[in-house]
Design a protein around this motif. Structure first.
Motif, mmCIF file in Angstrom:
data_model
loop_
_atom_site.group_PDB
_atom_site.id
_atom_site.type_symbol
_atom_site.label_atom_id
_atom_site.label_comp_id
_atom_site.label_asym_id
_atom_site.label_seq_id
_atom_site.Cartn_x
_atom_site.Cartn_y
_atom_site.Cartn_z
ATOM 1 N N ASP A 112 0.822 -1.212 0.000
ATOM 2 C CA ASP A 112 0.000 0.000 0.000
ATOM 3 C C ASP A 112 0.849 1.252 0.000
ATOM 4 O O ASP A 112 0.594 2.196 -0.757
ATOM 5 C CB ASP A 112 -0.842 0.040 1.282
ATOM 6 C CG ASP A 112 -2.241 -0.452 1.035
ATOM 7 O OD1 ASP A 112 -2.426 -1.178 0.040
ATOM 8 O OD2 ASP A 112 -3.124 -0.125 1.836
ATOM 9 N N ALA A 113 1.875 1.264 0.871
ATOM 10 C CA ALA A 113 2.738 2.440 1.004
ATOM 11 C C ALA A 113 3.477 2.692 -0.307
ATOM 12 O O ALA A 113 3.572 3.835 -0.773
ATOM 13 C CB ALA A 113 3.707 2.249 2.155
ATOM 14 N N ALA A 114 3.963 1.626 -0.936
ATOM 15 C CA ALA A 114 4.687 1.765 -2.200
ATOM 16 C C ALA A 114 3.761 2.309 -3.288
ATOM 17 O O ALA A 114 4.129 3.193 -4.061
ATOM 18 C CB ALA A 114 5.271 0.419 -2.619
ATOM 19 N N PHE A 115 2.529 1.798 -3.311
ATOM 20 C CA PHE A 115 1.538 2.222 -4.307
ATOM 21 C C PHE A 115 1.230 3.719 -4.150
ATOM 22 O O PHE A 115 1.233 4.477 -5.116
ATOM 23 C CB PHE A 115 0.270 1.378 -4.137
ATOM 24 C CG PHE A 115 -0.872 1.817 -5.009
ATOM 25 C CD1 PHE A 115 -0.943 1.417 -6.341
ATOM 26 C CD2 PHE A 115 -1.879 2.629 -4.504
ATOM 27 C CE1 PHE A 115 -1.993 1.820 -7.148
ATOM 28 C CE2 PHE A 115 -2.937 3.038 -5.304
ATOM 29 C CZ PHE A 115 -2.987 2.633 -6.627
ATOM 30 N N LEU A 116 0.988 4.140 -2.886
ATOM 31 C CA LEU A 116 0.637 5.546 -2.642
ATOM 32 C C LEU A 116 1.812 6.475 -2.925
ATOM 33 O O LEU A 116 1.634 7.579 -3.446
ATOM 34 C CB LEU A 116 0.164 5.720 -1.189
ATOM 35 C CG LEU A 116 -1.196 5.077 -0.888
ATOM 36 C CD1 LEU A 116 -1.490 5.113 0.598
ATOM 37 C CD2 LEU A 116 -2.309 5.784 -1.659
ATOM 38 N N THR A 117 3.016 6.014 -2.589
ATOM 39 C CA THR A 117 4.202 6.822 -2.852
ATOM 40 C C THR A 117 4.345 7.051 -4.356
ATOM 41 O O THR A 117 4.576 8.169 -4.817
ATOM 42 C CB THR A 117 5.463 6.111 -2.309
ATOM 43 O OG1 THR A 117 5.275 5.907 -0.909
ATOM 44 C CG2 THR A 117 6.718 6.938 -2.530
ATOM 45 N N ASP B 274 6.534 15.963 1.158
ATOM 46 C CA ASP B 274 6.888 14.682 1.801
ATOM 47 C C ASP B 274 6.031 13.573 1.204
ATOM 48 O O ASP B 274 5.150 13.021 1.832
ATOM 49 C CB ASP B 274 6.731 14.749 3.317
ATOM 50 C CG ASP B 274 5.339 15.196 3.743
ATOM 51 O OD1 ASP B 274 4.950 14.902 4.865
ATOM 52 O OD2 ASP B 274 4.642 15.834 2.910
ATOM 53 N N ALA B 275 6.312 13.277 -0.035
ATOM 54 C CA ALA B 275 5.430 12.390 -0.791
ATOM 55 C C ALA B 275 5.683 10.911 -0.523
ATOM 56 O O ALA B 275 4.906 10.074 -0.936
ATOM 57 C CB ALA B 275 5.598 12.673 -2.274
ATOM 58 N N VAL B 276 6.751 10.586 0.197
ATOM 59 C CA VAL B 276 7.034 9.171 0.461
ATOM 60 C C VAL B 276 6.192 8.703 1.645
ATOM 61 O O VAL B 276 6.265 9.254 2.731
ATOM 62 C CB VAL B 276 8.536 8.945 0.752
ATOM 63 C CG1 VAL B 276 8.790 7.495 1.107
ATOM 64 C CG2 VAL B 276 9.367 9.362 -0.443
ATOM 65 N N ILE B 277 5.365 7.696 1.403
ATOM 66 C CA ILE B 277 4.499 7.158 2.453
ATOM 67 C C ILE B 277 5.213 5.976 3.119
ATOM 68 O O ILE B 277 5.680 5.060 2.433
ATOM 69 C CB ILE B 277 3.160 6.666 1.849
ATOM 70 C CG1 ILE B 277 2.487 7.783 1.043
ATOM 71 C CG2 ILE B 277 2.252 6.102 2.918
ATOM 72 C CD1 ILE B 277 1.860 8.880 1.844
ATOM 73 N N GLN B 278 5.290 6.025 4.446
ATOM 74 C CA GLN B 278 5.918 4.914 5.183
ATOM 75 C C GLN B 278 4.861 3.872 5.534
ATOM 76 O O GLN B 278 3.762 4.232 5.948
ATOM 77 C CB GLN B 278 6.546 5.434 6.485
ATOM 78 C CG GLN B 278 7.694 6.403 6.293
ATOM 79 C CD GLN B 278 8.864 5.784 5.534
ATOM 80 O OE1 GLN B 278 9.064 4.568 5.567
ATOM 81 N NE2 GLN B 278 9.625 6.613 4.826
#
Ligand SMILES: [Zn+2]
Length: 472
Positions: free
Chosen positions: A106-111, A128-132
């Motif tokens: 999910d985090a990779a997809f949203l990032t 800060d577009a990288v989602i953890q």
């Protein structure tokens, strides 16, 4: 002695109750809060207490809304023991690994989506577009060594003045209710906790056992205002739905939780096949998690009810037969999109909130020959609830899709006791109880159930709000 309700307080998700005895703090369950993204994110990340101060966790069962925040608890400094039944401990491994990989995915997809939007200069996208991910596979793996499997009916000291004992809850494989005998400052208190309470007669698992006498009871209330269909009719209804869909040449899509519901449906289909009550047609369980979980079921036949034991003795493995294929890899799963019907596919998640079932729904929901068979509780705001309510159009992957397939429900397979079953279960406890705390229920169900308990048993009942504390 103090009890504070942090999760499943007037909702059905994120079970977490904090117990303080003397100078030590304990958690009863540590579930992931599932709901709208932003709110869920805040709730799960921010524990309302220092995690390193938690002395031990007592876990009722493996469902993610009861166990799913354990990796985050550990990531934030908890390093104490997690007490649970052996099957719960075994189930938590594949389930938490799966939850972690979903978080990572999910985090990779949203990032990726944020990066794309940023490159297009879409307004409102932050730098800060990288989602953890909430937690990673490594965080989940750090949790497993902390498990302390304890057989049911085995009193165990889990801290100074805390004696824990667990009993069959009949809700999912390995699920328990618990009795905590507490002692502090010369005072003794017996606290009961239902976790999630099942119903008598469910396939595979044993019936819920009564608890020994208790002074206080934390009681679930999911179906506090509902009476289920009798379980006996499930096989008949399933056969009817299979036959009808088969005749139309349609596909039968069953969104089901990988734990419990999937194995129950597989066993029912196996029995119906043995009895020639359904046609010989292909059945797929499309979920790598279900494959791993089914292995845990095979490892613990001591938890089967009499019917499942008899089936095992007469027909061998209840969870495998010639028409059934377990699908592990993605390509095989995708290949089902091009396979002509009729066939049946059972896939997670049970409330259609994620997982492979979304692809099957997307491909099949618009065709009136097909059937969507909902096999469990559908929470508010989920796609499953929209399908259950028969919306004309439902959003799948953000796109409106017409709902033309037949929609059916197998309510009777619910893993949660209904109002009458809960009232019957608690009856032996009534004379000793000082107070009942209702958790794990939407307000409408809780209000009705509280009224039923007061009328029938004249007990003091409260449905605590989030963060509300009580001295015991
Ligand atoms: Zn549960």
């Amino acid at each position: 002695m103090k009890l504070t309700f942090w999760g499943a307080a007037q909702v059905v998700t994120g079970s977490m109750h904090q117990l303080v005895v003397g100078d030590k703090c304990y958690l009863l369950d540590c579930g992931e809060y599932q709901g709208r993204r932003k709110e869920a994110e805040d709730r799960n990340r921010n524990f309302p207490f220092p995690c390193k101060d938690v002395f031990a966790v007592m876990l009722s069962h493996a469902h993610i809304d009861h166990s799913g925040n354990l990796p985050l608890l550990v990531k934030n400094g908890f390093h104490g023991p997690i007490y649970a039944s052996p099957a719960t401990a075994d189930l938590c491994r594949p389930m938490l690994e799966d939850a972690a990989s979903l978080q990572e995915h999910d985090a990779a997809f949203l990032t990726k989506r944020n990066m794309r939007r940023k490159s297009l200069n879409v307004p409102g996208i932050q730098t800060d577009a990288v989602i953890q991910p909430l937690y990673t596979t490594q965080d989940a793996e750090a949790t497993f060594p902390l498990f302390r499997p304890v057989e049911m009916h085995t009193p165990t000291q889990t801290g100074p003045g805390v004696l824990y004992q667990s009993f069959e809850a009949g809700h999912i494989f390995g699920s328990t209710t618990m009795l905590l005998e507490l002692e502090s400052g010369g005072k003794k208190v017996r606290l009961g906790y239902t976790g999630d309470l099942g119903r008598p007669g469910l396939p595979i698992i044993r019936d819920p056992e009564p608890l020994p006498p208790a002074d206080y009871l934390i009681m679930e209330s999911t179906y506090g205002n509902r009476v289920h269909e009798p379980i006996q009719s499930v096989a008949e209804k399933l056969a009817e739905i299979v036959n009808r869909t088969y005749k139309r040449g349609g596909k039968l899509i069953v969104p089901a939780f990988a734990v419990g519901r999937t194995q129950q449906i597989v066993l029912l289909l196996h029995e119906l096949t043995q009895a020639n009550a359904i046609p010989a047609f292909p059945i797929f369980v499309d979920s790598p998690l279900a494959v791993n979980v089914t292995e845990v079921f095979r490892k613990h036949p001591e938890l089967y009810d009499e019917e499942a034991r008899a089936f095992l003795a007469n027909h061998g493995d209840p969870f495998g037969f010639h028409l059934l294929t377990y699908v592990r890899d993605v390509d095989q799963s995708k290949a089902l999109n091009d396979l002509p019907g009729p066939f049946m596919v059972i896939s997670a998640s049970g409330m259609c909130e994620g997982g492979r079932v979304l692809h099957h729904l997307k491909n099949n929901i618009g065709d009136p020959r097909n059937t969507i068979l909902l096999a469990g509780y559908q929470a508010e705001y989920t796609l499953g609830r929209k399908i259950e309510e028969g919306w004309k159009e439902v959003p799948i992957f953000g796109e409106p899709m017409p709902l033309r397939a037949e929609v059916q429900k197998l309510d009777a397979l619910s893993g949660h006791a209904d109002r009458e079953e809960m009232l019957a279960w608690m009856k032996p406890l009534v004379s000793g109880l000082k107070k009942v705390f209702l958790v794990h229920g939407e307000p409408e169900q809780q209000t009705a159930f509280a009224t039923a308990i007061r009328e029938r048993y004249q007990l003091d009942v409260v449905a605590p709000g989030r963060g509300q504390s009580f001295d015991l």
